[in-house]
Design a protein around this motif. Structure first.
Motif, PDB file in Angstrom:
ATOM      1  N   THR A  12     -85.019 -15.930  42.888  1.00 15.05           N
ATOM      2  CA  THR A  12     -84.008 -15.815  41.899  1.00 15.05           C
ATOM      3  C   THR A  12     -83.160 -14.950  42.651  1.00 15.05           C
ATOM      4  O   THR A  12     -82.361 -14.850  42.112  1.00 15.05           O
ATOM      5  CB  THR A  12     -84.534 -14.949  40.554  1.00 15.05           C
ATOM      6  OG1 THR A  12     -85.654 -16.013  40.447  1.00 15.05           O
ATOM      7  CG2 THR A  12     -83.766 -14.211  39.737  1.00 15.05           C
ATOM      8  N   THR A  31     -79.992 -24.825  42.007  1.00  9.85           N
ATOM      9  CA  THR A  31     -79.359 -25.722  41.127  1.00  9.85           C
ATOM     10  C   THR A  31     -79.213 -26.888  40.719  1.00  9.85           C
ATOM     11  O   THR A  31     -79.095 -26.989  39.473  1.00  9.85           O
ATOM     12  CB  THR A  31     -77.696 -25.264  42.671  1.00  9.85           C
ATOM     13  OG1 THR A  31     -77.100 -24.228  42.983  1.00  9.85           O
ATOM     14  CG2 THR A  31     -76.676 -26.352  41.792  1.00  9.85           C
ATOM     15  N   SER A  34     -81.221 -26.026  37.570  1.00 10.76           N
ATOM     16  CA  SER A  34     -80.273 -25.808  36.683  1.00 10.76           C
ATOM     17  C   SER A  34     -79.662 -26.907  35.657  1.00 10.76           C
ATOM     18  O   SER A  34     -79.357 -26.444  34.366  1.00 10.76           O
ATOM     19  CB  SER A  34     -79.498 -24.623  37.058  1.00 10.76           C
ATOM     20  OG  SER A  34     -78.591 -24.764  38.030  1.00 10.76           O
ATOM     21  N   VAL A  38     -80.571 -25.878  32.279  1.00  9.30           N
ATOM     22  CA  VAL A  38     -79.626 -25.571  31.159  1.00  9.30           C
ATOM     23  C   VAL A  38     -78.894 -26.302  30.405  1.00  9.30           C
ATOM     24  O   VAL A  38     -78.597 -25.580  29.825  1.00  9.30           O
ATOM     25  CB  VAL A  38     -78.346 -24.273  33.050  1.00  9.30           C
ATOM     26  CG1 VAL A  38     -77.665 -23.326  32.257  1.00  9.30           C
ATOM     27  CG2 VAL A  38     -80.142 -23.240  33.157  1.00  9.30           C
ATOM     28  N   TYR A  39     -78.394 -27.308  31.401  1.00  7.92           N
ATOM     29  CA  TYR A  39     -78.183 -27.698  30.679  1.00  7.92           C
ATOM     30  C   TYR A  39     -77.349 -28.879  29.684  1.00  7.92           C
ATOM     31  O   TYR A  39     -77.213 -29.640  29.708  1.00  7.92           O
ATOM     32  CB  TYR A  39     -76.160 -28.479  31.942  1.00  7.92           C
ATOM     33  CG  TYR A  39     -75.541 -27.173  32.792  1.00  7.92           C
ATOM     34  CD1 TYR A  39     -75.090 -26.455  32.009  1.00  7.92           C
ATOM     35  CD2 TYR A  39     -75.813 -26.269  34.203  1.00  7.92           C
ATOM     36  CE1 TYR A  39     -74.403 -25.205  32.255  1.00  7.92           C
ATOM     37  CE2 TYR A  39     -75.745 -25.437  34.214  1.00  7.92           C
ATOM     38  CZ  TYR A  39     -74.723 -24.673  33.773  1.00  7.92           C
ATOM     39  OH  TYR A  39     -74.067 -23.303  34.622  1.00  7.92           O
ATOM     40  N   ASP A 253     -81.396 -18.580  30.814  1.00 11.09           N
ATOM     41  CA  ASP A 253     -81.989 -18.512  32.187  1.00 11.09           C
ATOM     42  C   ASP A 253     -81.478 -17.960  32.736  1.00 11.09           C
ATOM     43  O   ASP A 253     -82.341 -18.400  34.258  1.00 11.09           O
ATOM     44  CB  ASP A 253     -82.129 -20.326  32.217  1.00 11.09           C
ATOM     45  CG  ASP A 253     -82.551 -21.163  31.170  1.00 11.09           C
ATOM     46  OD1 ASP A 253     -83.616 -20.291  30.468  1.00 11.09           O
ATOM     47  OD2 ASP A 253     -81.436 -21.999  29.910  1.00 11.09           O
ATOM     48  N   HIS A 256     -84.172 -16.705  35.362  1.00 14.96           N
ATOM     49  CA  HIS A 256     -85.266 -18.648  35.953  1.00 14.96           C
ATOM     50  C   HIS A 256     -84.709 -19.144  37.188  1.00 14.96           C
ATOM     51  O   HIS A 256     -85.493 -19.858  37.983  1.00 14.96           O
ATOM     52  CB  HIS A 256     -85.849 -19.659  34.906  1.00 14.96           C
ATOM     53  CG  HIS A 256     -86.456 -18.787  33.887  1.00 14.96           C
ATOM     54  ND1 HIS A 256     -87.326 -18.788  33.265  1.00 14.96           N
ATOM     55  CD2 HIS A 256     -86.075 -18.611  32.758  1.00 14.96           C
ATOM     56  CE1 HIS A 256     -87.982 -18.363  33.070  1.00 14.96           C
ATOM     57  NE2 HIS A 256     -86.980 -18.161  31.562  1.00 14.96           N
ATOM     58  N   PHE A 257     -83.194 -19.062  37.565  1.00 12.58           N
ATOM     59  CA  PHE A 257     -82.570 -19.913  38.767  1.00 12.58           C
ATOM     60  C   PHE A 257     -81.258 -18.645  38.905  1.00 12.58           C
ATOM     61  O   PHE A 257     -81.255 -19.030  39.953  1.00 12.58           O
ATOM     62  CB  PHE A 257     -81.871 -20.774  37.899  1.00 12.58           C
ATOM     63  CG  PHE A 257     -83.019 -21.805  37.198  1.00 12.58           C
ATOM     64  CD1 PHE A 257     -83.223 -23.223  37.831  1.00 12.58           C
ATOM     65  CD2 PHE A 257     -82.693 -21.625  35.931  1.00 12.58           C
ATOM     66  CE1 PHE A 257     -84.035 -23.904  37.201  1.00 12.58           C
ATOM     67  CE2 PHE A 257     -83.775 -22.869  34.898  1.00 12.58           C
ATOM     68  CZ  PHE A 257     -83.674 -23.650  36.000  1.00 12.58           C
ATOM     69  N   ILE A 262     -76.613 -21.025  38.475  1.00 10.48           N
ATOM     70  CA  ILE A 262     -75.654 -21.556  37.550  1.00 10.48           C
ATOM     71  C   ILE A 262     -74.705 -21.540  37.869  1.00 10.48           C
ATOM     72  O   ILE A 262     -73.980 -22.768  36.699  1.00 10.48           O
ATOM     73  CB  ILE A 262     -76.797 -20.374  36.477  1.00 10.48           C
ATOM     74  CG1 ILE A 262     -77.798 -20.351  36.165  1.00 10.48           C
ATOM     75  CG2 ILE A 262     -75.422 -20.957  34.971  1.00 10.48           C
ATOM     76  CD1 ILE A 262     -78.483 -19.617  35.079  1.00 10.48           C
TER      77      ILE A 262
END
Length: 642
Positions: A12, A31, A34, A38-39, A253, A256-257, A262
């Motif tokens: 991280t 990446t 994420s 995330v998306y 998030d 986490h990433f 992100i």
């Protein structure tokens, strides 16, 4: 929303640009991860967002006009740029709490900055946390239902099976939660990359056929649409917001990433793909206004390709649902640690990553609520009316707490902080007002769920405080008791006794009852207090605080971050290095189990008393929650009126 895909601290830090540990491969993996986690939510919005917004804009006219299509498109594209890119990607990703994001992490950061006057901040945190549960219920129902509805475009004979198949997929999704999602998560990124590539590629031909759709990139079309359509424009704004639901995941998030993966994923892959797809749908409808019934799936050729797209859309919506479900687990753990909810059973599904958890009770409640929503609304169009209120409410609260952080933590002047945040807050409030118009069409669902969670959180927090204050009045000062016992000690027995208490200044109830009934005292006695910090995680060096208060009594304070699961035996192992020698096999843990009864005058209404008592009874056993070996625990029962 938060995921359960945990990344180690060095990764991280590297992803955020701090430290030299990161490699290109690791950054690429973060990446890719994420993109998958995330998306998922915002990436599946094209399934329904454009259709719902254009149909709202068309009103009673029926088929959409070119002005309505271009105006809606312009509103969607600029909502993605202003709300998601500027507010979240550029500004809020910088407002992290020791690398962690999310609504409760922001609450803890703002509360720490404000100090003693943080009651309003806590209330805002409770509201945003409660509204998230509404989002966690509606997202799986709406996403999966909208994907399965694509089968109508393959064959109309499939229509009677849409709702049953949706329920089967959702039940299967919740059934596998207990197995953990680490292996499944490895496929999330590649699948979502394929999804974004396909939805972008499918839009190119319609855009070439109708190049005038590119006029929508001009924000004046959005302004003109709102100016000329009055109340219809305002109603449309509520549907336009469907395009940016999932933006909170960017922030949630963060831990986490990392910030940079992100940001890179959004700017290089997700935003261009979404923009192209919305333009493609707009171009399709400009050429054939009747295509508005299902513009997303009609971008693909009839037959095999459209059938494949329905399958891919279903996979993408399951991923979006997975992210919000695991986000509900993470939010619940944070709420428990911050004293907003009672202890629930938390199972760890990975030995390597503490972030991968499963909470059976939350899973069951979410499943029941999601299936009921599908059976109640039966179509994504009907369910879309219920969506938006919870997300816009969370965004409004996030903006308010963001103002406090920028002012107090970043040390900006209040005027500069307001100049930065107020425009976004006004936009969020406009979206919220537009969504509130849909209260009677289904918007009451997230409001009802949010109100229920607010009542539960507020009751638990208030009841816990009243119980603590009442218990302190009845308890004996610890220092006085230790002095008496050292002067006239009772019969001693070998071994170590650990007494858990939430108030280190008062004698633990379990100790008092042990002396009263057994009339013995162990050779070594430890008063153990477990504290939750306002930071997500605590360094091991700061985990344990040891204080000797007499030859046979000592105080031990264990501190955990609100993102951590308390493990008492593991933390006590650190105490050995500080000089406290103990053998777990000759140590007994004494806990007091309280049976609560309503008092005549408790400080809360009678219904709230009963609710607090029932919540207390539903709480998970302290032995399991603190991961204490059950064979070493002695429980002492006490009755307390509240």
């Amino acid at each position: 929303m938060t995921s359960d895909v945990a990344i180690s601290a060095p990764e991280t830090a590297a992803a955020n640009g701090h430290g030299d540990a990161h490699t290109t491969a690791r950054f690429g993996a973060l990446t890719l991860g994420s993109i998958g986690v995330v998306y998922g939510d915002i990436g599946t919005s094209p399934l329904y967002a454009f259709r719902e917004a254009v149909m709202a804009a068309s009103g009673a006219e029926g088929l959409p006009t070119p002005a309505a299509v271009l105006g809606v498109l312009s509103l969607i594209l600029w909502a993605l740029i202003v709300v998601v890119t500027l507010k979240y990607v550029v500004i809020l990703l910088r407002a992290d709490n020791n690398g962690e994001g999310g609504t409760l992490a922001l609450m803890a950061l703002a509360q720490r900055a404000v100090g003693t006057g943080g009651a309003t901040i806590v209330l805002l945190g409770i509201i945003s946390g409660a509204l998230f549960y509404g989002d966690a219920v509606i997202t799986p129902a709406l996403s999966v239902l909208s994907a399965i509805e694509g089968m109508k475009d393959v064959t109309l004979r499939f229509e009677p099976y849409i709702v049953p198949l949706t329920v089967i997929i959702l039940v299967g999704l919740f059934a596998v939660q207990s197995r953990g999602t680490a292996r499944v998560a490895a496929f999330f990124g590649p699948i979502m990359c394929v999804w974004f590539a396909v939805i972008a590629a499918a839009a190119i031909h319609p855009i070439i056929e109708q190049p005038q759709v590119l006029y929508a990139l001009n924000p004046l079309y959005a302004v003109s649409f709102m100016f000329h359509h009055g109340i219809i424009g305002f109603v449309t704004l509520g549907a336009v917001f469907l395009a940016v639901t999932g933006a909170e995941a960017l922030y949630a998030d963060l831990g986490h990433f990392g910030k940079r993966p992100i940001q890179i994923a959004w700017l290089s892959i997700v935003l261009p793909s979404l923009a192209l797809n919305y333009l493609g749908q707009g171009a399709l409808v400009l050429g054939d206004p009747g295509a508005i019934v299902s513009p997303f799936f009609q971008l693909f050729p009839q037959g095999f390709f459209r059938g494949c797209m329905v399958v891919l859309a279903t996979m993408a919506t399951v991923i979006a649902s997975q992210a919000v479900i695991t986000g509900a687990y993470s939010l619940t753990r944070q709420a428990i640690q911050l004293g907003l909810l009672p202890r629930f059973e938390i199972r760890h599904t990975s030995e390597a990553h503490s972030g991968q958890i499963f909470i059976p009770r939350i899973n069951q409640l979410l499943l029941v609520a999601v299936v009921l929503l599908v059976l109640l609304f039966r179509s994504s169009s009907a369910l879309a009316s219920a969506y938006g209120i919870s997300v816009t409410g969370t965004m409004v609260v996030t903006a308010m707490m963001g103002f406090v952080v920028i002012w107090k933590v970043w040390k900006w002047s209040p005027y500069a902080a307001a100049a930065l945040i107020v425009p976004f807050l006004c936009l969020d409030l406009t979206f919220l007002a537009a969504n509130l118009l849909k209260v009677f069409e289904g918007g009451w669902v997230p409001l009802a769920l949010g109100a229920l969670m607010i009542i539960l959180m507020y009751t638990w927090r208030r009841g816990s405080r009243l119980l603590f204050e009442k218990s302190r009045k009845l308890e004996f000062p610890l220092a006085d008791l230790v002095a008496m016992l050292e002067k006239r000690p009772p019969q001693r027995v070998p071994g170590t006794a650990v007494f858990l208490t939430s108030d280190p200044l008062s004698a633990p109830t379990a100790l008092m009852h042990s002396l009263k009934h057994y009339k013995v005292l162990h050779e070594k006695n430890v008063i153990l207090t477990i504290e939750t910090a306002q930071t997500p995680r605590i360094d091991l060096a700061d985990r344990v605080k040891l204080e000797q208060i007499s030859p046979t009594f000592s105080k031990v304070t264990l501190k955990f971050g609100f993102m951590e699961s308390p493990n008492v035996p593991k933390a006590l192992a650190i105490a050995r290095k500080l000089g406290w020698q103990f053998d777990i096999m000759s140590t007994s843990f004494f806990l007091s189990r309280r049976a609560l009864k309503p008092a005549a005058h408790s400080g809360m209404p009678r219904w709230q008393d009963r609710l607090f008592i029932s919540l207390s009874r539903s709480a998970n056993d302290a032995t399991d929650y603190f991961q204490i070996p059950s064979g070493r625990v002695v429980e002492v029962g006490t009755q307390v009126t509240i």
